[in-house]
Design a protein around this motif. Structure first.
Motif, PDB file in Angstrom:
ATOM      1  N   LEU A  41       0.836  -1.211   0.000  1.00 16.88           N
ATOM      2  CA  LEU A  41       0.000   0.000   0.000  1.00 16.88           C
ATOM      3  C   LEU A  41       0.864   1.251   0.000  1.00 16.88           C
ATOM      4  O   LEU A  41       0.635   2.191  -0.778  1.00 16.88           O
ATOM      5  CB  LEU A  41      -0.911  -0.001   1.232  1.00 16.88           C
ATOM      6  N   THR A  42       1.862   1.266   0.879  1.00 15.70           N
ATOM      7  CA  THR A  42       2.715   2.442   0.978  1.00 15.70           C
ATOM      8  C   THR A  42       3.563   2.613  -0.273  1.00 15.70           C
ATOM      9  O   THR A  42       3.750   3.724  -0.773  1.00 15.70           O
ATOM     10  CB  THR A  42       3.630   2.328   2.221  1.00 15.70           C
ATOM     11  N   THR A  86       0.753   3.626  -3.112  1.00 16.27           N
ATOM     12  CA  THR A  86      -0.107   4.803  -2.988  1.00 16.27           C
ATOM     13  C   THR A  86       0.465   5.887  -2.089  1.00 16.27           C
ATOM     14  O   THR A  86      -0.098   6.986  -2.023  1.00 16.27           O
ATOM     15  CB  THR A  86      -1.496   4.421  -2.423  1.00 16.27           C
ATOM     16  N   GLY A  93      -3.006   6.662  -0.144  1.00 14.94           N
ATOM     17  CA  GLY A  93      -3.693   5.431   0.221  1.00 14.94           C
ATOM     18  C   GLY A  93      -3.885   5.320   1.717  1.00 14.94           C
ATOM     19  O   GLY A  93      -4.954   4.915   2.184  1.00 14.94           O
ATOM     20  N   VAL A 106      -6.771   7.386   2.717  1.00 13.00           N
ATOM     21  CA  VAL A 106      -8.055   6.755   2.401  1.00 13.00           C
ATOM     22  C   VAL A 106      -8.396   5.720   3.462  1.00 13.00           C
ATOM     23  O   VAL A 106      -9.525   5.683   3.976  1.00 13.00           O
ATOM     24  CB  VAL A 106      -8.018   6.100   1.003  1.00 13.00           C
ATOM     25  N   ILE A 122      -8.758  -3.797   2.788  1.00 16.06           N
ATOM     26  CA  ILE A 122      -7.982  -3.143   1.733  1.00 16.06           C
ATOM     27  C   ILE A 122      -6.499  -3.438   1.930  1.00 16.06           C
ATOM     28  O   ILE A 122      -5.783  -3.774   0.984  1.00 16.06           O
ATOM     29  CB  ILE A 122      -8.242  -1.614   1.731  1.00 16.06           C
ATOM     30  N   TYR A 139      -4.124  -5.321  -0.959  1.00 16.00           N
ATOM     31  CA  TYR A 139      -2.694  -5.106  -1.131  1.00 16.00           C
ATOM     32  C   TYR A 139      -1.862  -6.292  -0.673  1.00 16.00           C
ATOM     33  O   TYR A 139      -0.903  -6.675  -1.343  1.00 16.00           O
ATOM     34  CB  TYR A 139      -2.272  -3.784  -0.466  1.00 16.00           C
ATOM     35  N   GLU A 188      -0.028  -1.555 -11.962  1.00 11.39           N
ATOM     36  CA  GLU A 188      -0.616  -0.225 -11.912  1.00 11.39           C
ATOM     37  C   GLU A 188      -1.159   0.205 -13.278  1.00 11.39           C
ATOM     38  O   GLU A 188      -2.198   0.863 -13.360  1.00 11.39           O
ATOM     39  CB  GLU A 188       0.396   0.795 -11.365  1.00 11.39           C
ATOM     40  N   GLN A 227     -10.354   6.753  -7.192  1.00  6.46           N
ATOM     41  CA  GLN A 227      -9.389   5.656  -7.246  1.00  6.46           C
ATOM     42  C   GLN A 227      -8.461   5.830  -8.449  1.00  6.46           C
ATOM     43  O   GLN A 227      -7.279   5.500  -8.374  1.00  6.46           O
ATOM     44  CB  GLN A 227     -10.117   4.316  -7.331  1.00  6.46           C
ATOM     45  N   VAL A 241      -5.745   8.127  -7.403  1.00  3.06           N
ATOM     46  CA  VAL A 241      -4.769   7.458  -6.547  1.00  3.06           C
ATOM     47  C   VAL A 241      -3.830   6.567  -7.383  1.00  3.06           C
ATOM     48  O   VAL A 241      -2.619   6.530  -7.146  1.00  3.06           O
ATOM     49  CB  VAL A 241      -5.479   6.610  -5.466  1.00  3.06           C
ATOM     50  N   HIS A 242      -4.379   5.888  -8.380  1.00  2.00           N
ATOM     51  CA  HIS A 242      -3.561   4.921  -9.107  1.00  2.00           C
ATOM     52  C   HIS A 242      -2.772   5.538 -10.263  1.00  2.00           C
ATOM     53  O   HIS A 242      -1.799   4.935 -10.713  1.00  2.00           O
ATOM     54  CB  HIS A 242      -4.406   3.728  -9.547  1.00  2.00           C
ATOM     55  N   GLY A 246      -0.054   6.376  -8.224  1.00  2.00           N
ATOM     56  CA  GLY A 246       0.611   5.132  -7.877  1.00  2.00           C
ATOM     57  C   GLY A 246       1.470   4.613  -9.027  1.00  2.00           C
ATOM     58  O   GLY A 246       2.591   4.131  -8.809  1.00  2.00           O
TER      59      GLY A 246
END
Lengths: 169, 169, 169, 169, 169, 169
Positions: free
Chosen positions: B56-57, B60, B64, B67, B82, B87, B102, B118, B121-122, B125
């Protein structure tokens, strides 16, 4: 419905192009959808057509050509758009390798969930341009997160058929 | 709304977990799921959490985590899913590199067309895990073929904001 | 935009209809649609209107009436359809309790992911007909399985606003 | 499964209703919904049923009646809604000619991509109300722009079957 | 954000192209794709651009040009595709009048429900090519049948803004 | 394709797990997620597996197990996710009864319209957990309002098959 002759001519045409030394500026008959002298005139779009047929064949092999063939009878211009625009303008672009393009296509078709014939073509396409089966499956599994399990399950069923069918080939 | 204390606690928890003695650095290959010693490793939910927070880190960044923080107040288990499932189980899997994951995510979210937060975010990402802006844009443009121009235009608008905003950062 | 007079007239109309002599209080079971005496009751469009307004008010309170009001200016028949068909014919049917109907609605709108204004109305509606906040949240979380995490996250954000806003009311 | 008797009864019912004394042949303009004498006409549910059956038959011919027949066994009220609401209230409205309505329907069903049985019915319906095959195809091709090539290809396959099947009729 | 200079250059380019000697004003019928003299006209790729810009301007006026302008900075080829393919190849085709094309577009965007910016452009476009407001509204209302009431309500809200805004112009 | 042995092994595994000494019968309330002793229980992945298999079997019976079996050959981890996450983490949660969960699932799958195999499984699942046929049909009919008639018609066709097939069982 899809006369063998038409398909044969089509295959011949593709072969001719791929065998050609140096993609000539006016080498072929675009879509063949109008008079025979049309090819000479389409001039610069030649490049789109040539690029498109090359990308179409490289990605979808005979499956894509058969789809185009099937559509040509009812909507010849639409068949041309697939070649010229979808493959010539878009899929043939540099800036992203074909493997990434096909994985992105598999992701999108899995998420949309309403285009199984195209998913079938592009799972095969992903394999053809060099994706490993596991990579394709990974993309589909990942769609469980973004589009839900039903979408992923149904796509996985399609992919299994294509991948196992290929193993038998 | 997202109290600093909560976020701080969150960070502490991430640190605590990351400080833990020996979370094996991807010690197994889930793609090779028949591995007999795998069960021992994956059976600890800690492992899913650790892998999930790390993925996740990595993907995002702070967005992330914010969120997750925002969701924890109303549905704490969902926030965990999530991290652990999306993840830890899915995105952290080997078998496909994060860049491809991604790009596939951007493709799917563009095609679905109803998940702009989203997508934002991606896109970020994708940049974070090493995709070049042009690659992200190529994937979005390609979606014009598979999901239509409106989907591609709206995603491109989001991507432009993220990419240009990043340039300013 | 929604003039007070119009809203007042609207309320008056609701009252007038509800004051009417004897609209039988769900005198038939449409689920049991073969009932021979049913025709006499349902044949009055007044009945659909009365049932519809009652169900609309019971489920959506002022929010639904405001939406109807807002639509009446541009498409008055459409506003009537919502009352007569959506609420009078469909939502008012016996055979399924309103709580289940509202949870099903929240599920569908979450999964579709492109109808946030309606989701907002029906999260509030679910609360109004007696669903506990946690039940609504459970349904939304469950949609992560069937429609993906982005759909569930975005719906959860809407639900949180409605539920917390209500707590403050 | 759809007993002949049931279908015969159905036909009888249509005839009976159509033989009725004086259902005013579109005596009002619902598009002009403020008409003061409109209420008298629309208030009879018979009117919705008559209009609906007429529009249903005019657009879908036997195919639509067969669908209604098939649904009546499991959900009779739903079958009535299709007649009364979908065709009686909506499709029978003046303000837009049936050809435009059917082209709009083909556009929407092509774009949604998950309703092929209905697309089949409405491609035939478009032909029945006077659209030329080429117009239907044009609408479907255009959807490549708005919903992507897979949606357009799959709809074109359906349309080809219907159009060519009709040529054989 | 969209610098005036860029827009000015854009306008200049449109003018320059439109000043060109003799692009025949729709002299051919691509819908009738077997037309023998078609080749001469379609042959110039310039023709796609010219046709596209003309159709884009005719349908979307300044709004469409502004969208293209906005996209050109981040994805210039994509901006060209909209002009050349979406408008030049598809929307400019004969075989279906622009009014029907715009109503079909409104139908599809309403049904998809996730493309409000484009819906806004094409409600305005429908008005510009001669659709009456009531026809646009009829198409949107009809989508309640095919895509559900939320889709129709949300599109109606967009259409009301555009139609009323136009009344004020 | 799904060898009997594999299915037999599967059944064995289910039995083995279900025979296990003391999997606490829903010993905690995930809905009450702040429970301090919860972590100890949930931390065993065995627990997710046990809960998941129990919920899967309770809801889907042999059909779900067959789906899992079918997927295990190509994507074993994915098969586990369905058990552990979809059923163990999500569907098995307290806070909402299984009947409401299955009606919500039927609503969502009807609205999405692109997941007929899953709809089939969950109509049967709804019956299995105690929903009456009429309740399932009510939910599907209601989707005509929220997702349009084609979605409802197509789901009703699936439901009729399942419900009538069951009557014959």
């Amino acid at each position: 419905m899809h006369p063998v002759t038409s398909r044969a001519m089509k295959s011949q045409r593709i072969e001719r192009i791929q065998d050609e030394p140096a993609p000539p500026p006016f080498p072929h008959d675009p879509g063949d959808s109008a008079g025979s002298h049309r090819a000479e005139v389409v001039s610069y779009s030649d490049d789109r057509r040539t690029r498109g047929l090359r990308a179409l064949t490289e990605i979808t092999g005979e499956a894509g050509v058969a789809v185009i063939d099937g559509l040509r009878g009812i909507a010849p211009d639409f068949a041309d758009w697939i070649v010229d625009f979808s493959y010539g303008d878009v899929m043939a672009r540099p800036g992203l390798d074909l493997r990434s393009r096909e994985l992105a296509t598999v992701a999108a078709l899995t998420a949309l969930g309403n285009a199984q014939p195209q998913l079938r073509v592009h799972v095969a396409g992903a394999l053809r341009v060099g994706c490993r089966p596991q990579e394709i499956i990974e993309v589909i599994l990942q769609m469980a997160v973004f589009a839900g399990f039903p979408a992923a399950i149904n796509a996985l069923t399609v992919a299994r058929d294509v991948i196992e069918g290929r193993g038998a080939g």
